[in-house]
Design a protein around this motif. Structure first.
Motif, PDB file in Angstrom:
ATOM      1  N   PRO A  83      32.843  40.664  49.716  1.00 17.12           N
ATOM      2  CA  PRO A  83      32.593  41.772  48.776  1.00 17.12           C
ATOM      3  C   PRO A  83      33.595  42.917  48.889  1.00 17.12           C
ATOM      4  CG  PRO A  83      31.205  42.031  50.691  1.00 17.12           C
ATOM      5  CD  PRO A  83      32.008  40.768  50.931  1.00 17.12           C
ATOM      6  N   ARG A  84      34.687  42.697  49.639  1.00 11.95           N
ATOM      7  CA  ARG A  84      35.662  43.771  49.826  1.00 11.95           C
ATOM      8  C   ARG A  84      36.279  44.197  48.507  1.00 11.95           C
ATOM      9  NH1 ARG A  84      41.101  43.343  53.618  1.00 11.95           N
ATOM     10  NH2 ARG A  84      41.712  45.552  53.489  1.00 11.95           N
ATOM     11  N   PHE A  85      36.561  43.228  47.622  1.00  7.89           N
ATOM     12  CA  PHE A  85      37.124  43.521  46.313  1.00  7.89           C
ATOM     13  C   PHE A  85      36.275  42.844  45.232  1.00  7.89           C
ATOM     14  CE2 PHE A  85      40.726  43.331  49.327  1.00  7.89           C
ATOM     15  CZ  PHE A  85      41.166  44.646  49.230  1.00  7.89           C
ATOM     16  N   THR A  86      36.359  43.352  44.025  1.00  4.32           N
ATOM     17  CA  THR A  86      35.556  42.805  42.925  1.00  4.32           C
ATOM     18  C   THR A  86      36.394  42.166  41.827  1.00  4.32           C
ATOM     19  OG1 THR A  86      35.556  44.939  41.762  1.00  4.32           O
ATOM     20  CG2 THR A  86      33.756  44.522  43.318  1.00  4.32           C
ATOM     21  N   GLY A  87      37.704  42.368  41.844  1.00  2.00           N
ATOM     22  CA  GLY A  87      38.559  41.774  40.815  1.00  2.00           C
ATOM     23  C   GLY A  87      38.477  42.466  39.467  1.00  2.00           C
ATOM     24  N   THR A  88      38.113  43.744  39.454  1.00  2.00           N
ATOM     25  CA  THR A  88      37.953  44.472  38.193  1.00  2.00           C
ATOM     26  C   THR A  88      39.239  44.503  37.382  1.00  2.00           C
ATOM     27  OG1 THR A  88      36.232  45.857  39.178  1.00  2.00           O
ATOM     28  CG2 THR A  88      37.288  46.673  37.170  1.00  2.00           C
ATOM     29  N   CYS A  89      40.370  44.744  38.043  1.00  2.00           N
ATOM     30  CA  CYS A  89      41.635  44.836  37.303  1.00  2.00           C
ATOM     31  C   CYS A  89      42.008  43.488  36.692  1.00  2.00           C
ATOM     32  CB  CYS A  89      42.752  45.365  38.198  1.00  2.00           C
ATOM     33  SG  CYS A  89      43.164  44.295  39.596  1.00  2.00           S
ATOM     34  N   CYS A  90      41.661  42.379  37.361  1.00  4.99           N
ATOM     35  CA  CYS A  90      41.946  41.056  36.800  1.00  4.99           C
ATOM     36  C   CYS A  90      41.101  40.810  35.556  1.00  4.99           C
ATOM     37  CB  CYS A  90      41.675  39.977  37.846  1.00  4.99           C
ATOM     38  SG  CYS A  90      42.807  39.981  39.248  1.00  4.99           S
ATOM     39  N   ARG A  91      39.831  41.158  35.624  1.00  2.77           N
ATOM     40  CA  ARG A  91      38.971  40.963  34.456  1.00  2.77           C
ATOM     41  C   ARG A  91      39.436  41.837  33.290  1.00  2.77           C
ATOM     42  NH1 ARG A  91      35.203  41.084  38.692  1.00  2.77           N
ATOM     43  NH2 ARG A  91      34.184  39.083  39.070  1.00  2.77           N
ATOM     44  N   ALA A  92      39.894  43.054  33.609  1.00  3.47           N
ATOM     45  CA  ALA A  92      40.405  43.934  32.561  1.00  3.47           C
ATOM     46  C   ALA A  92      41.664  43.373  31.925  1.00  3.47           C
ATOM     47  CB  ALA A  92      40.677  45.331  33.131  1.00  3.47           C
ATOM     48  N   ALA A  93      42.398  42.528  32.674  1.00  4.49           N
ATOM     49  CA  ALA A  93      43.599  41.876  32.147  1.00  4.49           C
ATOM     50  C   ALA A  93      43.283  40.486  31.591  1.00  4.49           C
ATOM     51  CB  ALA A  93      44.667  41.789  33.235  1.00  4.49           C
ATOM     52  N   ASN A  94      41.986  40.189  31.388  1.00  3.39           N
ATOM     53  CA  ASN A  94      41.517  38.948  30.735  1.00  3.39           C
ATOM     54  C   ASN A  94      41.636  37.700  31.601  1.00  3.39           C
ATOM     55  OD1 ASN A  94      40.768  40.254  28.271  1.00  3.39           O
ATOM     56  ND2 ASN A  94      42.935  40.323  27.708  1.00  3.39           N
ATOM     57  N   TRP A  95      41.596  37.850  32.930  1.00  2.00           N
ATOM     58  CA  TRP A  95      41.491  36.684  33.795  1.00  2.00           C
ATOM     59  C   TRP A  95      40.082  36.105  33.670  1.00  2.00           C
ATOM     60  CZ3 TRP A  95      45.055  35.111  37.926  1.00  2.00           C
ATOM     61  CH2 TRP A  95      46.278  35.785  37.875  1.00  2.00           C
ATOM     62  N   ILE A  96      39.944  34.814  33.956  1.00  2.00           N
ATOM     63  CA  ILE A  96      38.673  34.101  33.813  1.00  2.00           C
ATOM     64  C   ILE A  96      38.154  33.720  35.201  1.00  2.00           C
ATOM     65  CG2 ILE A  96      37.515  32.101  32.797  1.00  2.00           C
ATOM     66  CD1 ILE A  96      39.941  31.940  30.854  1.00  2.00           C
ATOM     67  N   GLU A  97      36.936  34.149  35.522  1.00  6.82           N
ATOM     68  CA  GLU A  97      36.335  33.740  36.795  1.00  6.82           C
ATOM     69  C   GLU A  97      35.690  32.371  36.630  1.00  6.82           C
ATOM     70  OE1 GLU A  97      33.042  35.184  40.144  1.00  6.82           O
ATOM     71  OE2 GLU A  97      33.798  36.623  38.649  1.00  6.82           O
ATOM     72  N   VAL A  98      36.080  31.412  37.491  1.00  9.39           N
ATOM     73  CA  VAL A  98      35.602  30.040  37.336  1.00  9.39           C
ATOM     74  C   VAL A  98      34.776  29.551  38.522  1.00  9.39           C
ATOM     75  CG1 VAL A  98      37.533  29.437  35.827  1.00  9.39           C
ATOM     76  CG2 VAL A  98      37.723  29.050  38.305  1.00  9.39           C
ATOM     77  N   GLY A  99      34.678  30.338  39.580  1.00 10.68           N
ATOM     78  CA  GLY A  99      33.874  29.890  40.717  1.00 10.68           C
ATOM     79  C   GLY A  99      34.305  30.559  42.010  1.00 10.68           C
TER      80      GLY A  99
END
Length: 209
Positions: A83-99
């Motif tokens: 839980p150190r990072f959440t990947g917010t900037c990646c999601r804002a850049a339209n990355w797709i979480e797959v698992g």
């Protein structure tokens, strides 16, 4: 700083999302680039800086890879430590979480895996709309213009002997082999509050699922 390297050898959720069999994975894994490092130094605040840098870098990633290593990139991947990072900037850049990864990494020397228990989110970014389909297409798309495993006139025993001899050779590759500046351009100006560098490497990644 942005750091790119070869994709991880195995990632179950990534491979299921792509939908390719093992044979195609071995042939086309080099068409995936792994975002191993992304660092913004603390200092002045710039709204949306991280996601904007990611988006601008992804636009030129395949062309840069083509210029340095001689082939395009169809898909980008990254792993976000939770839980150190959440990947917010990646999601804002339209990355797709797959698992998620399973919490393993390759041992030193690439022989086997060790369990460390630090599971990470898997995020992917297709570099063009048909990238996911193209990775599983047979034959490969014409615009790739890539030789895929040319015919080798060797018997199985000869191939095994060649493989054994190659494994005995020392690996002299450095971890990071190509460093280029990523300056702002007049066409796509970047905020002037943080220097950015782009680092690319073809060396296999130690992260594994």
């Amino acid at each position: 700083m942005l750091g790119w390297q070869a994709a991880v050898l195995h990632s179950r959720d990534r491979d299921e999302w792509i939908g390719w069999p093992l044979a195609l994975l071995r042939q086309r894994l080099h068409l995936i680039a792994n975002n191993a490092r992304f660092l913004l130094l603390p200092g002045e605040f710039c709204p949306n800086l991280a996601s904007r840098i990611l988006a601008l870098n992804l636009r030129r990633l395949s062309a840069d890879w083509q210029a340095v290593y001689g082939h395009l990139i169809a898909l980008a991947e990254t792993f976000v430590e939770a839980p150190r990072f959440t990947g917010t900037c990646c999601r804002a850049a339209n990355w797709i979480e797959v698992g998620w990864t399973r919490g393993f990494s390759r041992k030193a020397g690439g022989k086997g895996y060790t369990y460390h228990g630090q599971r990470k989110r898997i995020l992917l970014y297709p570099l063009y709309p048909q990238a996911r389909a193209d990775l599983t297409r047979i034959p490969p798309p014409a615009h790739w213009n890539l030789p895929m495993f040319p015919f080798v006139a060797l018997k199985n025993r000869q191939l095994e002997d060649l493989h054994a001899r190659l494994r005995r050779l020392p690996d002299t590759r450095s971890a990071w082999v190509c460093v280029t500046d990523f300056p702002p351009s007049s066409a796509s100006p970047l905020p002037q509050c943080s220097p950015v560098a782009k680092v690319m490497s073809p060396s296999p990644s130690g992260q594994d699922d």
